[in-house]
Design a protein around this motif. Structure first.
Motif, PDB file in Angstrom:
ATOM      1  N   SER A  76       9.426  10.386 -10.663  1.00 11.89           N
ATOM      2  CA  SER A  76       8.793   9.474 -10.060  1.00 11.89           C
ATOM      3  C   SER A  76       9.636   8.553  -9.347  1.00 11.89           C
ATOM      4  O   SER A  76      10.894   8.612  -9.408  1.00 11.89           O
ATOM      5  CB  SER A  76       8.029   8.647 -11.026  1.00 11.89           C
ATOM      6  OG  SER A  76       8.954   7.722 -11.772  1.00 11.89           O
ATOM      7  N   GLU A  78      10.122   5.549  -9.260  1.00  9.48           N
ATOM      8  CA  GLU A  78      10.850   4.734 -10.172  1.00  9.48           C
ATOM      9  C   GLU A  78      11.819   5.370 -11.166  1.00  9.48           C
ATOM     10  O   GLU A  78      12.962   4.718 -11.219  1.00  9.48           O
ATOM     11  CB  GLU A  78       9.746   4.122 -11.193  1.00  9.48           C
ATOM     12  CG  GLU A  78      10.259   2.951 -12.087  1.00  9.48           C
ATOM     13  CD  GLU A  78       9.428   2.318 -13.138  1.00  9.48           C
ATOM     14  OE1 GLU A  78       9.834   1.467 -13.570  1.00  9.48           O
ATOM     15  OE2 GLU A  78       8.165   3.069 -13.599  1.00  9.48           O
ATOM     16  N   LYS A  98      -1.207   7.610   3.347  1.00 14.07           N
ATOM     17  CA  LYS A  98      -1.037   8.718   2.137  1.00 14.07           C
ATOM     18  C   LYS A  98       0.235   9.372   2.382  1.00 14.07           C
ATOM     19  O   LYS A  98       0.453   9.625   3.576  1.00 14.07           O
ATOM     20  CB  LYS A  98      -2.452   9.412   2.015  1.00 14.07           C
ATOM     21  CG  LYS A  98      -3.418   8.680   1.726  1.00 14.07           C
ATOM     22  CD  LYS A  98      -4.558   9.914   1.078  1.00 14.07           C
ATOM     23  CE  LYS A  98      -5.772   9.170   0.945  1.00 14.07           C
ATOM     24  NZ  LYS A  98      -7.004  10.023   0.890  1.00 14.07           N
ATOM     25  N   THR A 108      -0.281   8.816  -3.783  1.00 19.19           N
ATOM     26  CA  THR A 108       0.232   7.771  -3.573  1.00 19.19           C
ATOM     27  C   THR A 108       0.293   7.250  -2.095  1.00 19.19           C
ATOM     28  O   THR A 108       0.083   8.124  -1.217  1.00 19.19           O
ATOM     29  CB  THR A 108       1.716   7.547  -4.210  1.00 19.19           C
ATOM     30  OG1 THR A 108       2.008   6.231  -4.347  1.00 19.19           O
ATOM     31  CG2 THR A 108       2.899   8.346  -3.485  1.00 19.19           C
ATOM     32  N   THR A 109       0.608   6.189  -1.819  1.00 15.59           N
ATOM     33  CA  THR A 109       0.582   5.780  -0.679  1.00 15.59           C
ATOM     34  C   THR A 109       1.924   5.070  -0.125  1.00 15.59           C
ATOM     35  O   THR A 109       2.760   4.413  -1.004  1.00 15.59           O
ATOM     36  CB  THR A 109      -0.707   4.713  -0.236  1.00 15.59           C
ATOM     37  OG1 THR A 109      -0.283   3.414  -0.957  1.00 15.59           O
ATOM     38  CG2 THR A 109      -1.842   5.378  -0.625  1.00 15.59           C
ATOM     39  N   PRO A 111       2.323   2.031   0.998  1.00 20.22           N
ATOM     40  CA  PRO A 111       2.390   0.538   0.289  1.00 20.22           C
ATOM     41  C   PRO A 111       2.550   0.579  -1.053  1.00 20.22           C
ATOM     42  O   PRO A 111       3.401  -0.297  -1.515  1.00 20.22           O
ATOM     43  CB  PRO A 111       1.008   0.072   0.591  1.00 20.22           C
ATOM     44  CG  PRO A 111       0.384   0.718   1.841  1.00 20.22           C
ATOM     45  CD  PRO A 111       1.108   1.930   1.788  1.00 20.22           C
ATOM     46  N   ASP A 112       1.974   1.663  -1.909  1.00 19.29           N
ATOM     47  CA  ASP A 112       2.396   1.679  -3.303  1.00 19.29           C
ATOM     48  C   ASP A 112       4.010   1.755  -3.354  1.00 19.29           C
ATOM     49  O   ASP A 112       4.587   1.191  -4.372  1.00 19.29           O
ATOM     50  CB  ASP A 112       1.642   2.938  -3.736  1.00 19.29           C
ATOM     51  CG  ASP A 112       0.027   2.452  -3.999  1.00 19.29           C
ATOM     52  OD1 ASP A 112      -0.157   1.386  -3.954  1.00 19.29           O
ATOM     53  OD2 ASP A 112      -0.604   3.499  -4.122  1.00 19.29           O
ATOM     54  N   ALA A 113       4.535   2.794  -2.528  1.00 19.50           N
ATOM     55  CA  ALA A 113       5.829   2.845  -2.634  1.00 19.50           C
ATOM     56  C   ALA A 113       6.725   1.850  -2.289  1.00 19.50           C
ATOM     57  O   ALA A 113       7.590   1.391  -3.048  1.00 19.50           O
ATOM     58  CB  ALA A 113       6.470   4.160  -1.760  1.00 19.50           C
ATOM     59  N   GLU A 115       5.861  -1.381  -2.989  1.00 18.76           N
ATOM     60  CA  GLU A 115       5.615  -2.396  -4.008  1.00 18.76           C
ATOM     61  C   GLU A 115       6.647  -1.865  -5.248  1.00 18.76           C
ATOM     62  O   GLU A 115       7.228  -2.638  -5.831  1.00 18.76           O
ATOM     63  CB  GLU A 115       4.288  -2.068  -4.663  1.00 18.76           C
ATOM     64  CG  GLU A 115       3.965  -3.197  -5.611  1.00 18.76           C
ATOM     65  CD  GLU A 115       4.099  -4.588  -5.385  1.00 18.76           C
ATOM     66  OE1 GLU A 115       4.715  -5.498  -6.226  1.00 18.76           O
ATOM     67  OE2 GLU A 115       4.072  -5.031  -4.103  1.00 18.76           O
ATOM     68  N   THR A 116       6.551  -0.591  -5.509  1.00 16.95           N
ATOM     69  CA  THR A 116       7.667   0.041  -6.483  1.00 16.95           C
ATOM     70  C   THR A 116       9.078  -0.326  -6.238  1.00 16.95           C
ATOM     71  O   THR A 116       9.883  -0.738  -7.176  1.00 16.95           O
ATOM     72  CB  THR A 116       7.336   1.585  -6.613  1.00 16.95           C
ATOM     73  OG1 THR A 116       6.326   1.794  -6.878  1.00 16.95           O
ATOM     74  CG2 THR A 116       8.346   1.987  -7.477  1.00 16.95           C
TER      75      THR A 116
END
Length: 295
Positions: A76, A78, A98, A108-109, A111-113, A115-116
Motif C-alpha cells: 500500500s 502507507e 481515480k 483509490t483516488t 485526493p486519497d493518496a 491525504e495518506t
C-alpha cells in the motif's frame, strides 16, 4: 586440484548471505527490521538540492490490482512510505481523479493518496515526498486542471518550477511533472520511448546502466531532477507474457542491487536522482538510500 574445505565453507557463507538480501518483495507487508530508520532524510543537509540525491521510488506506485499483467507493486502507499520510498508515480483518470493502471481501477483516488502522504508527513516531519501525476484515459484532458486546482494554493505542496533545497520542503510534498502540467518541478526522464518493453533481460540491464550514467551526469550539476526506471514488461512484444512486471522484477532487482553495490564503492559516490522500481525489497531500497552519503 580440490578446493580446501575452509575456502569452500567461506564461499558457501558468502553465497548464503547474498541470497538473504531482500531485493524483491511481492508480499502485502514490508519486512521492516526492528531498528529500521523510517525518517532517513533527517541526516540530509538542509542546503542540499533535492536534485543532487538518490531517491528510491516506485513505478505505477498504486498498481496493486488487476493480476500479473497489471500489478507493479504489492505494498500500500502507507507501507511504501514506511519502507523508505519517497517518489510516487500516480496514473490519474477522469473527473473523480481515480488512480488506474490502463483501464483497471486501483480502488483509490488522487485526493486519497494526498491525504495518506500528508498523514505520514505530519508524523515524519524531516521527510519530503515527491509526487508525479500522469493523466490517463478516460477524460485525461480534464485531469491537469482538476489536479492543479487541488494543489495550487496548498501550503504543504511545493508547486514552483525551481528545484528546492531539502530544508525548504521538509514535511512537504514536492509536485514533479512533465509536459501535462504548469505547476511543479520539471522531470528529466532518462528512459526513451519504448524502453519499458522487454524481450531480453540482459538488454534491459544495459539500458538501465546507461540511464543511470545519464542520471549521474545530471545529478552532478543539480540543474535538473532526473528519473530512471528499472521496471518493464514484455506485454506488447513478441514475448507476450514472458516478462510481466513481477517476473521481470525478480530478475532485475538482484542485478540492480549488485550494480548499485559496485557504484557505491566509487569515490566520490555518484548520485542517480530518482530510481523508480517495481516490487523493491527492503535491502534494495536501503541500498538506494545509502547513496545520499556522498562523503
Amino acid at each position: 586440484m580440490a578446493v580446501p574445505v575452509k575456502i569452500m565453507c567461506i564461499l558457501m557463507l558468502l553465497l548464503h548471505k547474498s541470497s538473504q538480501q531482500e531485493v524483491f518483495n511481492d508480499g502485502k507487508t514490508p519486512n521492516l527490521p526492528a531498528n529500521y530508520s523510517v525518517g532517513w532524510m533527517k541526516t540530509l543537509e538542509d542546503e542540499k538540492l533535492i536534485s543532487t540525491i538518490t531517491i528510491p521510488g516506485t513505478h505505477e506506485s498504486l498498481a496493486l490490482y488487476g493480476g500479473p499483467p497489471a500489478e507493479c507493486q504489492a505494498w500500500s502507499l502507507e507501507n511504501q512510505l514506511m519502507a523508505g520510498i519517497r517518489y510516487f508515480d500516480l496514473r490519474v483518470s477522469g473527473k473523480n481523479l481515480k488512480i488506474k493502471h490502463g483501464w483497471i481501477d486501483q480502488k483509490t483516488t488522487f485526493p486519497d493518496a494526498l491525504e495518506t502522504i500528508r498523514k505520514f508527513l505530519s508524523k515524519y516531519k524531516t521527510e519530503t515526498v515527491l509526487v508525479r501525476v500522469k493523466p490517463v484515459d478516460p477524460e485525461l484532458s480534464k485531469v491537469p486542471s482538476l489536479v492543479e486546482n487541488k494543489i495550487r494554493n496548498a501550503k504543504d505542496i511545493w508547486v514552483k518550477k525551481s528545484v528546492p533545497r531539502i530544508g525548504e520542503v521538509r514535511g512537504k510534498i514536492v509536485f514533479v511533472q512533465k509536459e501535462s502540467f504548469k505547476l511543479g518541478i520539471l522531470l528529466s526522464e532518462t528512459d526513451k520511448k519504448g524502453d519499458y518493453k522487454v524481450t531480453n533481460v540482459k538488454d534491459k540491464e544495459e539500458k538501465i546502466k546507461k540511464h543511470l550514467e545519464e542520471a549521474a551526469n545530471l545529478c552532478r550539476t543539480g540543474s535538473a531532477l532526473s528519473l530512471s526506471y528499472s521496471s518493464g514488461t514484455s506485454l506488447g512484444t513478441y514475448m507476450l507474457i514472458r516478462f510481466l512486471p513481477n517476473a521481470l522484477a525478480k530478475q532485475i532487482n538482484p542485478w540492480l542491487y549488485d550494480h548499485l553495490e559496485k557504484e557505491f564503492k566509487k569515490k566520490p559516490k555518484p548520485c542517480f536522482g530518482i530510481i523508480a522500481m517495481d516490487f523493491p525489497g527492503i535491502d534494495l531500497i536501503q541500498k538506494v538510500i545509502k547513496f545520499h552519503r556522498l562523503t
